[in-house]
Design an enzyme around this catalytic site. Structure first.
Site, PDB file in Angstrom:
ATOM      1  N   SER A   1       0.830  -1.212   0.000  1.00 18.97           N
ATOM      2  CA  SER A   1       0.000   0.000   0.000  1.00 18.97           C
ATOM      3  C   SER A   1       0.861   1.257   0.000  1.00 18.97           C
ATOM      4  CB  SER A   1      -0.962  -0.036   1.184  1.00 18.97           C
ATOM      5  OG  SER A   1      -1.855   1.064   1.144  1.00 18.97           O
TER       6      SER A   1
ATOM      7  N   ASP B   1      -4.046   5.678  -2.978  1.00 16.74           N
ATOM      8  CA  ASP B   1      -2.828   5.097  -2.420  1.00 16.74           C
ATOM      9  C   ASP B   1      -2.375   3.946  -3.322  1.00 16.74           C
ATOM     10  OD1 ASP B   1      -4.681   3.154  -1.792  1.00 16.74           O
ATOM     11  OD2 ASP B   1      -4.277   3.137   0.358  1.00 16.74           O
TER      12      ASP B   1
ATOM     13  N   ASP C   1      -2.431   0.632  -3.430  1.00 14.54           N
ATOM     14  CA  ASP C   1      -3.289  -0.483  -3.838  1.00 14.54           C
ATOM     15  C   ASP C   1      -4.731  -0.028  -4.025  1.00 14.54           C
ATOM     16  OD1 ASP C   1      -3.628  -0.073  -1.091  1.00 14.54           O
ATOM     17  OD2 ASP C   1      -4.087  -2.170  -0.688  1.00 14.54           O
TER      18      ASP C   1
ATOM     19  N   ASP D   1      -7.215   0.983  -2.352  1.00  9.50           N
ATOM     20  CA  ASP D   1      -8.386   0.695  -1.523  1.00  9.50           C
ATOM     21  C   ASP D   1      -8.829   1.950  -0.760  1.00  9.50           C
ATOM     22  OD1 ASP D   1      -6.281   0.792   0.273  1.00  9.50           O
ATOM     23  OD2 ASP D   1      -6.801  -1.056   1.320  1.00  9.50           O
TER      24      ASP D   1
END
Length: 483
Positions: free
Chosen positions: A97, A271, A273, A275
């Site tokens: 992340s 960010d 990843d 999510d």
């Protein structure tokens, strides 16, 4: 072997020192064996080491008895979606992340995209992964290896594991669920509601660009009048524009400046990843995640009157006020994705939001998404025919907030105890849902310690009095400094 990259909710560790291909193999094999998983989907973010780690993970899953479907470069939410959509036994995203570039990690879910945390099997996976002998691991990797690479080559993204050899096993396949994913994303909005919008989108050289392109293509096909201005869009695991972490003020300038220069209606940044997404108004100003929770709660209650909304206990007066005014049911939950998801399932809540920009959706297997929030806010911009700054200004004035302030302390427990002793008698409400939450006539605060470092996190808010909020924030920080 002791593995040190397992955390309370996921796996994160420094490359080579804590996480390499041998550790990834161990984790994959242990996941399949512990959960008796016969079918697993895997994916990885854009980091250079995500591909070699994902392939080693896949080798372990195969040796643990699972069939593996590899989605390629993905965001975490694509793994959440695929696990539920394909009806498989589990899913694993290889990602660090927003962590530094010399880190990587994994996020794991069981069937139905249920989270795997320390309370639901993560540490059992760790124990099993540690139990395999080095010779077992070496033999397992050797079956799928083209040649072993050095630590330096691994960090540069070179793989020991051969995709061809994995596929030759008959249990590994490359798949795509992008069409179904995009169709699901569009289900949260009515495309006929959109009027012309210009949106600046910043994928941060991360995985979000690929998914966004697919959503854009679907919008073009349907004639949705949204223009995307793309910056830092192409995936680049070297992160030439810095680690994608818009929560840090120093990571916001490129998005903010582009919004102003392009005279856009809104800016969106993700960010690593994706999510989480972070929003900027038409003036280029960053909008705190706390106020986005209120906007999304409002959006869902307009579509589903009387629904339940989950929120975290750090700051919530604005959320409670919006939910109650719209006829919904506000429900407080402990901070953290595992707690939020569990509470949402228990109460069948339509939406849950955290001030940290994690947003959870019942129809998305109760998981968090970084694509659904901006879609809903963009639709609200069109329906209300108001700029984003105007939509949040009234709420910020009504419930001004300090934002989360971190303090590094020698003894966090003693500091929290001291604050509690100082303020408890004056408080009208003392809440222990997460750390300590104390309410007074027209202001409140939450103080909680980190699970992983000697840090306490402070949030303060008031009812319509920004000077009071600022004064109380200063007062609390002065007390904390003495500890």
């Amino acid at each position: 072997m002791k593995i040190t990259c397992f955390k309370a909710y996921d796996i994160r560790g420094k490359l080579v020192e804590q996480l390499d291909e041998t550790v990834a193999y161990r984790i994959g094999r242990a996941f399949a064996e512990h959960f008796s998983a016969k079918t697993v989907v895997v994916g990885g973010d854009v980091r250079l080491t995500s591909e070699p780690l994902k392939l080693a993970l896949s080798a372990g899953l195969l040796d643990g008895g699972a069939t593996v479907s590899d989605l390629g470069m993905t965001g975490t939410e694509e793994i959440y979606f695929a696990t539920k959509h394909l009806g498989v036994d589990g899913g694993i995203e290889v990602t660090a992340s927003h962590n530094p570039i010399d880190y990587n990690g994994m996020k794991l879910v069981k069937e139905g995209s249920r989270p795997v945390s320390g309370d639901t099997g993560l540490f059992a996976v760790q124990a099993l992964a540690e139990s395999y002998t080095e010779s077992e691991v070496e033999a397992g990797l050797a079956k799928y290896s083209q040649k072993r690479v050095s630590a330096d080559d691994f960090i540069q993204g070179k793989c020991s594991i051969s995709t061809v050899k994995l596929q030759a096993s008959g249990q590994y396949q490359l798949v795509s669920i992008m069409d179904a994913y995009v169709e699901h994303m569009q289900s949260y909005v009515n495309c006929d509601n959109f009027t012309p919008l210009k949106l600046v989108v910043n994928a941060g050289n991360g995985a979000a660009g690929k998914a966004l392109d697919a959503i854009e293509a679907a919008f073009i096909e349907k004639g949705v009048p949204i223009e995307f201005v793309k910056i830092h869009h192409e995936p680049d695991g070297k992160f030439p524009n810095g680690i994608p972490n818009p929560l840090l003020p120093e990571s916001r300038a490129d998005t903010a400046n582009a919004v102003i220069q392009q005279q856009a209606n809104m800016g969106i940044a993700w960010d690593g990843d994706f999510d989480r997404c972070f929003l900027f108004d038409e003036k280029g100003d960053f909008v705190e995640g706390y106020y986005i929770v209120g906007l999304l709660a409002q959006a869902f209650l307009e579509k589903d009157p009387g629904a339940k909304i989950i929120y975290d206990p750090r700051v919530y007066w604005n959320t409670e006020d919006i939910v109650k005014s719209a006829g919904g049911v506000p429900i407080k939950s402990k901070t953290g994705h595992a707690f939020i998801k569990e509470r949402m399932r228990a109460d069948d809540a339509v939406y849950g939001g955290e001030m940290s920009a994690h947003h959870y959706f019942r129809d998305f297997a109760y998981c968090d998404s970084g694509m659904i929030p901006w879609l809903l806010v963009a639709e609200l911009l069109c329906l209300q025919n108001k700029p984003l700054s105007e939509m949040v200004a009234q709420r910020i004035a009504a419930f001004p907030s300090s934002g989360e302030i971190n303090s590094t302390l020698a003894d966090p427990d003693a500091a929290i105890a001291n604050i509690l002793q100082t303020y408890e008698e004056q408080a009208t409400v003392v809440d222990y849902t997460d750390g300590i939450g104390l309410e007074f006539e027209n202001w409140r605060f939450n103080l909680r310690k980190s699970n992983t470092e000697p840090v306490v996190r402070l949030n303060v808010e008031s009812q319509g009095d920004i000077q009071l909020m600022q004064a109380k924030t200063k007062e609390l920080l002065e007390i904390l400094k003495k500890n």
